[in-house]
Write a protein that holds these residues in place. Structure first.
Motif, PDB file in Angstrom:
ATOM      1  N   TRP A 100       1.079  -1.713  -0.176  1.00 56.76           N
ATOM      2  CA  TRP A 100       0.046  -0.117  -0.255  1.00 56.76           C
ATOM      3  C   TRP A 100       0.719   1.511  -0.016  1.00 56.76           C
ATOM      4  N   ALA A 101       2.101   0.450   0.099  1.00 54.63           N
ATOM      5  CA  ALA A 101       2.286   2.125   0.985  1.00 54.63           C
ATOM      6  C   ALA A 101       3.412   2.707  -0.794  1.00 54.63           C
ATOM      7  N   GLU A 102       3.151   1.854  -1.829  1.00 53.79           N
ATOM      8  CA  GLU A 102       3.152   2.411  -2.741  1.00 53.79           C
ATOM      9  C   GLU A 102       2.568   3.131  -3.669  1.00 53.79           C
ATOM     10  N   GLU A 103       1.269   2.987  -3.654  1.00 50.48           N
ATOM     11  CA  GLU A 103       0.638   2.847  -4.242  1.00 50.48           C
ATOM     12  C   GLU A 103       0.340   4.726  -3.599  1.00 50.48           C
ATOM     13  N   GLU A 104      -0.402   5.253  -5.499  1.00 53.16           N
ATOM     14  CA  GLU A 104       0.530   6.983  -5.515  1.00 53.16           C
ATOM     15  C   GLU A 104      -0.935   7.568  -4.350  1.00 53.16           C
ATOM     16  N   ARG A 105      -2.075   7.332  -4.198  1.00 53.17           N
ATOM     17  CA  ARG A 105      -2.529   6.990  -2.697  1.00 53.17           C
ATOM     18  C   ARG A 105      -3.675   6.454  -2.088  1.00 53.17           C
ATOM     19  N   VAL A 106      -3.300   7.034  -0.805  1.00 52.89           N
ATOM     20  CA  VAL A 106      -4.424   5.121  -0.008  1.00 52.89           C
ATOM     21  C   VAL A 106      -5.801   6.259   0.539  1.00 52.89           C
ATOM     22  N   ALA A 107      -7.191   5.543   0.279  1.00 51.47           N
ATOM     23  CA  ALA A 107      -7.819   6.200   0.292  1.00 51.47           C
ATOM     24  C   ALA A 107      -8.335   4.796   1.939  1.00 51.47           C
ATOM     25  N   PHE A 108      -9.639   5.338   2.477  1.00 51.08           N
ATOM     26  CA  PHE A 108     -10.957   5.026   3.095  1.00 51.08           C
ATOM     27  C   PHE A 108     -12.178   6.025   3.539  1.00 51.08           C
ATOM     28  N   LEU A 109     -13.024   4.636   3.220  1.00 49.53           N
ATOM     29  CA  LEU A 109     -14.243   4.741   3.315  1.00 49.53           C
ATOM     30  C   LEU A 109     -14.703   5.271   4.868  1.00 49.53           C
ATOM     31  N   CYS A 110     -15.311   6.698   5.721  1.00 51.91           N
ATOM     32  CA  CYS A 110     -15.316   6.908   7.069  1.00 51.91           C
ATOM     33  C   CYS A 110     -16.405   6.851   7.538  1.00 51.91           C
ATOM     34  N   PRO A 111     -17.538   6.055   7.502  1.00 49.48           N
ATOM     35  CA  PRO A 111     -19.024   6.557   8.467  1.00 49.48           C
ATOM     36  C   PRO A 111     -19.109   7.346   9.268  1.00 49.48           C
TER      37      PRO A 111
END
Length: 422
Positions: free
Chosen positions: A121-132
């Protein structure tokens, strides 16, 4: 904005200011910031301190004083298997809290990816989470610490807005996960509906390694004799799009002694093997003495539920008091609404838009400390500035009653001042 009327010829704002001055003059020192067990709740588990006694062997003969046993004691995993809806052979008993497990899963995913990841995941340009939202501030803090973008998804009363979740997860490969407190959610108290669980398991995601962080923190924390039902997410995932999608977390932190609990993590065989491989580099095994202590104290699943019944007898009067005082002080004013949870440790108070921070500030100046307004949203920013989390569990009942009555005074003051200024 409000339905406050002039009484006895006194303008509402003047009456509210007088009430607030009287409140501030009392010199209160009350704290509703965190959902901690009260001392009398902890006393219910005092017997843990006398266990395991001179015998340190588990049911299978394991010497709990020694290294090893990365999966945790089988007898304790059996007790929590049913409540957490994870087969015992895929439920691991680990350190003292579920929060450390969730944190470490995120870190390990960043460092090594998870099963199905095309790269770390650290190699991804972006990492995002959905947050209710409203949601749990410590989930958000993990994301913020590691630079994970947070995308709010509204709660609906039966879980997150799945139309929004499906749209976001299906369109953006950077969306790697979603935080969920599925039963008696923090802070709104709602339980996810069956359709929400099904759609979470079946939704199409642009990321092949999307993970549901299923923080079932309040699985056994009922406030009524009729517990809310929750569909089995792991079973739904096994029958749905991805059997590896869900990671289930739980703990005994609010069951026994909060500072000396046991955390649990469970999931698919692939996820369990991945986790065991990752943690094998940092531990030679969990605290099995503490796990044995818990297994002997709780005995079995029926013993767990009986223990939680005694917890409920202590907590229910506090939640009833909050409901009673809010209804008496704010009901019908148009100034507030609130949730009435069937379990868990919190409830959410909604005040008029743009008022929550001011209510919390005024309460603090009067000696009533609340969780900061905005804590229920990513980055500490509630765009509507209207949600206040109430944690009734730790104060004594008289202190709680004084705090909620004082909070109502602050809500009336802020509402009256807003109305007076148009």
């Amino acid at each position: 904005m409000t339905s406050i009327d002039v009484r006895d010829g006194v303008p509402p704002v003047d009456r509210a200011r007088r009430e607030y001055a009287e409140l501030a003059a009392r010199g209160l020192r009350l704290d509703l910031t965190r959902g901690k067990p009260a001392p009398d709740q902890l006393d219910l588990s005092a017997g843990l301190l006398e266990l395991p006694g001179p015998v340190y062997r588990a049911a299978d003969g394991t010497d709990c004083r020694n290294y090893g046993g990365p999966r945790g004691l089988p007898e304790l995993r059996e007790i929590f298997s049913g409540p957490l809806q994870v087969p015992a052979d895929r439920l691991l008993a680990a350190g003292n809290s579920s929060l450390e497990l969730m944190h470490d899963v995120v870190v390990q995913a960043l460092l090594a990816g998870v099963p199905g990841s095309p790269r770390r995941w650290a190699e991804e340009e972006r990492v995002a989470f959905l947050c209710p939202v409203p949601g749990y501030d410590r989930h958000f803090a993990i994301c913020e610490r590691y630079g994970i973008e947070m995308i709010p998804v509204p709660m609906t009363g039966a879980g997150p807005d799945m139309d929004a979740a499906e749209r976001l997860a299906g369109a953006d490969p950077a969306v790697k996960g979603i935080w969920c407190v599925p039963k008696y959610s923090n802070p709104s108290g709602e339980t996810y509906g069956d359709d929400v669980v099904r759609r979470l398991a079946e939704m199409r995601t642009a990321a092949p390694d999307f993970r549901i962080f299923w923080d079932n923190a309040y699985a056994v924390h009922h406030l009524t004799g009729e517990p809310a039902g929750l569909a089995d997410l792991l079973a739904a995932c096994a029958a749905g799009a991805d059997p590896d999608r869900a990671l289930v977390f739980g703990s005994t932190s609010k069951v026994t002694l909060a500072g000396a609990g046991v955390g649990f993590i469970g999931g698919s065989p692939a996820n369990v093997d991945w986790w065991l491989d990752r943690v094998s580099r940092r531990t030679i095994g969990p605290d099995k003495v503490n796990q044995l202590r818990h297994a002997l104290f709780l005995r079995d699943e029926a013993g767990l539920h009986d223990h939680m019944r005694r917890q409920r007898e202590l907590l229910r009067p506090k939640f009833d008091a909050v409901e009673r005082i809010l209804a008496a002080e704010l009901g019908g004013t148009g100034l507030a609404s609130w949730t009435t949870p069937r379990g868990g440790y919190f409830l959410a108070l909604e005040v008029p838009e743009g008022c929550a921070r001011e209510v919390v500030r005024r309460a603090g100046e009067a000696g009533i400390v609340l969780t900061p307004a905005g804590a229920t949203h990513p980055y500490g920013k509630d765009p509507a500035d209207r949600t206040i989390r109430i944690a009734p569990t730790f104060p004594s009942l008289p202190d709680l009653e004084a705090a909620i009555a004082g909070l109502a005074v602050c809500v009336r003051l802020v509402g009256a001042e807003r109305a007076a200024t148009g």
